[in-house]
Design a protein around this motif. Sequence first.
Motif, mmCIF file in Angstrom:
data_model
loop_
_atom_site.group_PDB
_atom_site.id
_atom_site.type_symbol
_atom_site.label_atom_id
_atom_site.label_comp_id
_atom_site.label_asym_id
_atom_site.label_seq_id
_atom_site.Cartn_x
_atom_site.Cartn_y
_atom_site.Cartn_z
ATOM 1 N N GLU A 80 0.827 -1.205 0.000
ATOM 2 C CA GLU A 80 0.000 0.000 0.000
ATOM 3 C C GLU A 80 0.860 1.254 0.000
ATOM 4 O O GLU A 80 0.624 2.181 -0.775
ATOM 5 C CB GLU A 80 -0.871 0.026 1.274
ATOM 6 C CG GLU A 80 -1.983 -0.970 1.275
ATOM 7 C CD GLU A 80 -3.197 -0.418 0.539
ATOM 8 O OE1 GLU A 80 -3.899 0.423 1.107
ATOM 9 O OE2 GLU A 80 -3.396 -0.824 -0.626
ATOM 10 N N ARG A 104 2.341 2.421 -3.204
ATOM 11 C CA ARG A 104 1.324 2.927 -4.122
ATOM 12 C C ARG A 104 0.952 4.369 -3.751
ATOM 13 O O ARG A 104 0.868 5.246 -4.611
ATOM 14 C CB ARG A 104 0.091 2.017 -4.043
ATOM 15 C CG ARG A 104 -0.993 2.342 -5.061
ATOM 16 C CD ARG A 104 -2.000 1.180 -5.113
ATOM 17 N NE ARG A 104 -2.707 1.034 -3.835
ATOM 18 C CZ ARG A 104 -3.853 1.677 -3.560
ATOM 19 N NH1 ARG A 104 -4.396 2.481 -4.425
ATOM 20 N NH2 ARG A 104 -4.451 1.479 -2.396
ATOM 21 N N HIS A 105 0.772 4.615 -2.444
ATOM 22 C CA HIS A 105 0.395 5.966 -1.999
ATOM 23 C C HIS A 105 1.518 6.969 -2.251
ATOM 24 O O HIS A 105 1.287 8.085 -2.709
ATOM 25 C CB HIS A 105 0.031 5.940 -0.511
ATOM 26 C CG HIS A 105 -1.227 5.191 -0.231
ATOM 27 N ND1 HIS A 105 -2.418 5.498 -0.826
ATOM 28 C CD2 HIS A 105 -1.477 4.116 0.571
ATOM 29 C CE1 HIS A 105 -3.359 4.654 -0.402
ATOM 30 N NE2 HIS A 105 -2.798 3.794 0.442
ATOM 31 N N THR A 145 1.366 10.289 -4.758
ATOM 32 C CA THR A 145 1.637 11.638 -4.280
ATOM 33 C C THR A 145 2.844 12.241 -5.000
ATOM 34 O O THR A 145 2.801 13.391 -5.443
ATOM 35 C CB THR A 145 1.889 11.616 -2.765
ATOM 36 O OG1 THR A 145 0.713 11.148 -2.129
ATOM 37 C CG2 THR A 145 2.227 13.000 -2.248
ATOM 38 N N GLU A 188 -5.293 16.201 -1.984
ATOM 39 C CA GLU A 188 -5.630 14.811 -1.687
ATOM 40 C C GLU A 188 -6.657 14.691 -0.566
ATOM 41 O O GLU A 188 -7.348 13.678 -0.464
ATOM 42 C CB GLU A 188 -4.362 14.026 -1.340
ATOM 43 C CG GLU A 188 -3.490 13.803 -2.579
ATOM 44 C CD GLU A 188 -2.218 13.061 -2.285
ATOM 45 O OE1 GLU A 188 -1.596 12.575 -3.241
ATOM 46 O OE2 GLU A 188 -1.834 12.951 -1.100
ATOM 47 N N GLU A 233 -6.143 7.425 -3.470
ATOM 48 C CA GLU A 233 -4.787 7.011 -3.090
ATOM 49 C C GLU A 233 -3.931 8.248 -2.898
ATOM 50 O O GLU A 233 -4.323 9.351 -3.249
ATOM 51 C CB GLU A 233 -4.190 6.093 -4.167
ATOM 52 C CG GLU A 233 -4.192 6.734 -5.542
ATOM 53 C CD GLU A 233 -3.649 5.803 -6.610
ATOM 54 O OE1 GLU A 233 -3.311 4.654 -6.288
ATOM 55 O OE2 GLU A 233 -3.533 6.247 -7.756
ATOM 56 N N GLY A 234 -2.763 8.024 -2.312
ATOM 57 C CA GLY A 234 -1.893 9.147 -2.001
ATOM 58 C C GLY A 234 -1.755 9.310 -0.504
ATOM 59 O O GLY A 234 -2.580 8.812 0.266
ATOM 60 N N LEU A 235 -0.705 9.981 -0.086
ATOM 61 C CA LEU A 235 -0.441 10.137 1.346
ATOM 62 C C LEU A 235 -1.533 10.971 2.012
ATOM 63 O O LEU A 235 -1.874 10.760 3.171
ATOM 64 C CB LEU A 235 0.931 10.795 1.552
ATOM 65 C CG LEU A 235 2.127 9.923 1.151
ATOM 66 C CD1 LEU A 235 3.405 10.743 1.155
ATOM 67 C CD2 LEU A 235 2.259 8.739 2.084
ATOM 68 N N TYR A 250 -4.604 10.916 1.181
ATOM 69 C CA TYR A 250 -5.725 9.990 1.382
ATOM 70 C C TYR A 250 -5.502 9.175 2.653
ATOM 71 O O TYR A 250 -6.437 8.927 3.406
ATOM 72 C CB TYR A 250 -5.845 9.064 0.172
ATOM 73 C CG TYR A 250 -6.680 7.849 0.419
ATOM 74 C CD1 TYR A 250 -8.074 7.938 0.403
ATOM 75 C CD2 TYR A 250 -6.092 6.619 0.689
ATOM 76 C CE1 TYR A 250 -8.847 6.820 0.660
ATOM 77 C CE2 TYR A 250 -6.848 5.504 0.945
ATOM 78 C CZ TYR A 250 -8.227 5.595 0.929
ATOM 79 O OH TYR A 250 -8.979 4.499 1.189
ATOM 80 N N LEU A 251 -4.262 8.799 2.914
ATOM 81 C CA LEU A 251 -3.949 8.064 4.144
ATOM 82 C C LEU A 251 -4.320 8.887 5.372
ATOM 83 O O LEU A 251 -4.822 8.359 6.368
ATOM 84 C CB LEU A 251 -2.456 7.731 4.200
ATOM 85 C CG LEU A 251 -1.968 6.479 3.471
ATOM 86 C CD1 LEU A 251 -0.497 6.243 3.784
ATOM 87 C CD2 LEU A 251 -2.792 5.281 3.879
ATOM 88 N N ASP A 286 -8.136 8.922 5.542
ATOM 89 C CA ASP A 286 -8.576 7.581 5.901
ATOM 90 C C ASP A 286 -8.336 7.321 7.382
ATOM 91 O O ASP A 286 -9.191 6.773 8.080
ATOM 92 C CB ASP A 286 -7.812 6.575 5.036
ATOM 93 C CG ASP A 286 -8.319 5.154 5.216
ATOM 94 O OD1 ASP A 286 -9.505 4.935 4.921
ATOM 95 O OD2 ASP A 286 -7.532 4.305 5.661
ATOM 96 N N ALA A 314 1.770 8.855 7.916
ATOM 97 C CA ALA A 314 1.747 9.660 6.690
ATOM 98 C C ALA A 314 2.508 10.968 6.891
ATOM 99 O O ALA A 314 3.238 11.416 6.007
ATOM 100 C CB ALA A 314 0.304 9.946 6.276
#
Lengths: 261, 281
Positions: free
Chosen positions: B76, B79-80, B84, B219, B225-227, B229-230, B233, B246
């Motif tokens: 994951e 991908r993030h 970013t 984001e 996706e992306g930091l 988004y982390l 989330d 993150a």
Amino acid sequence: MLALDRVSKTYPNGVEALARFSAEIGQGEIIAIIGGSGCGKSTLLRAIAGLDRASSGTVTLDSEVIASPHAKIGIIFQEPRLLPWLSVADNIGFGIADLPASERREKVARALERVGLADKARAWPRELSGGQAQRVAIARALVPQPEVLLLDEPFSALDAFTRRDLQDHLLDLWADTRPTLILVTHDVDEAVVLADRVLVMRPRPGRLFDQIEINLTRPRDRNSPLFETFKRSVLTSLDRSLDRNVPDRDATQGPGQAMWW
Amino acid sequence: MISDAPVLQQSSEPVESAAAPSRLSRYARPVLGLLLPATLALAWELVVWLGWSNGRLVPPPSRVFAAIADLARSGELLRHIAATLWRVGLGFAFGVVAGTLLGAISGYWSLARRLLDPTVQALRAIPSLAWVPLFILWLGIFETSKIALIAAGVFFPVYLGVMGAILSVDRKIVEVGRTFRLSGFAMIRRILLPAVLPAYVVSLRVGLGLGWMFVVAAELIGASEGLGYLLLDGQQLGKPAQILAAIVIFAILGKLTDWLIELAAAPFLRWQDAFSRTKGA
């Protein structure tokens, strides 16, 4: 030959910096221009360099009118104005960038040798002393082998000892190719040490006041009585140029007019 | 050069002892800077370990690193980070190109400055996040609007930096170029460009900083996706360790990219008579 014909400069704000300055300067001659502040010395030099356009009158070098910087005319400013991002060697080679690299390297190396800075080739300008930096500026101006070299109070920011050293050095370099030197200065000593002819200017508006031939053989002894005599005559002329009551002894007028007064 | 060997022989001992404290301080200085955060982190770890706090809202370092490790193991994280980095890179590139071009035109050509600069300054006064709704309407919710927002953030400092740098190039140096009959392109390449380079590098670094700031904003607005988004989330699912993870990665990437610019520019700026150089030793 460099011919100045009634060169005048009036700035947009109406100040008349230079009025009808005429002179003829032979190839290889060394001229010192001296005068009180605001007499248009630097204005004149910038007009010859093609950096500023004269309001009227012409500057011609070998019957070519100079209106913009010219390959045959070099200039050295009061400050060295080295490019801080270039090494000493690259600064000296700045004006001959269009030559092939090998020829350029050779010329730069010779110039470095000649101004005694061969060991500083890779140094940055910030690492140089004031005198060394000005020597690099001299080398940079001389490397393209100009016919005329203009110097705008080149040694005025240096201490007395360095100044003397550089004056002698300049004469030494001059002897290599014998370009015409036109030196603006406010230092009477410097004028008499270097020049074949001293042009005295007077201010408001800047114009030619007097010419003094310095008939001294080189190398000149700064302590000889004759040197003192020439110095005194330049000083006297300079004093008179600043006295408003003295009429112009204008060398630009024709012989008929001169006889008239 | 001249007397290397004898000097070394004669005074090897005093040189050694003189160099020793400076060598020590060279390693000691970064350590000194780490002292405070490391102590705080350890203290918090200890507090949670002793059970004085449950550490649910402020997770101890071990849990943050565990979160990072978890994300990394599942793939994951990569991908993030890639998402970013891609956004920042693209937005930064567009912003730099536009800022450099317009800044150079405004700096070099005073008519263009009078025409262009007031508008750019007016746009600059708008908080860039205010554009978000409009960008989403115009460019959609996906990548384009995000990259546009980042590019807008990068544009202004670069534009200002380039214009200001060109305007403040020393007239005397330009005159040297003129006496050697440089004009147009040669003047730009041999005089203006090297003269503005130090200020340009600074503006790039400022621009990159803003790029990282705006990627988070972009984001947070809507991404899968992306930091950033982390972060979102983590907030919505109540996972503070993931949020901190993150943030730590943002810090590392921001510092790393800034350092890359510094590194890339260093060979061109060796000539600078910099304050840091004189103080560094």
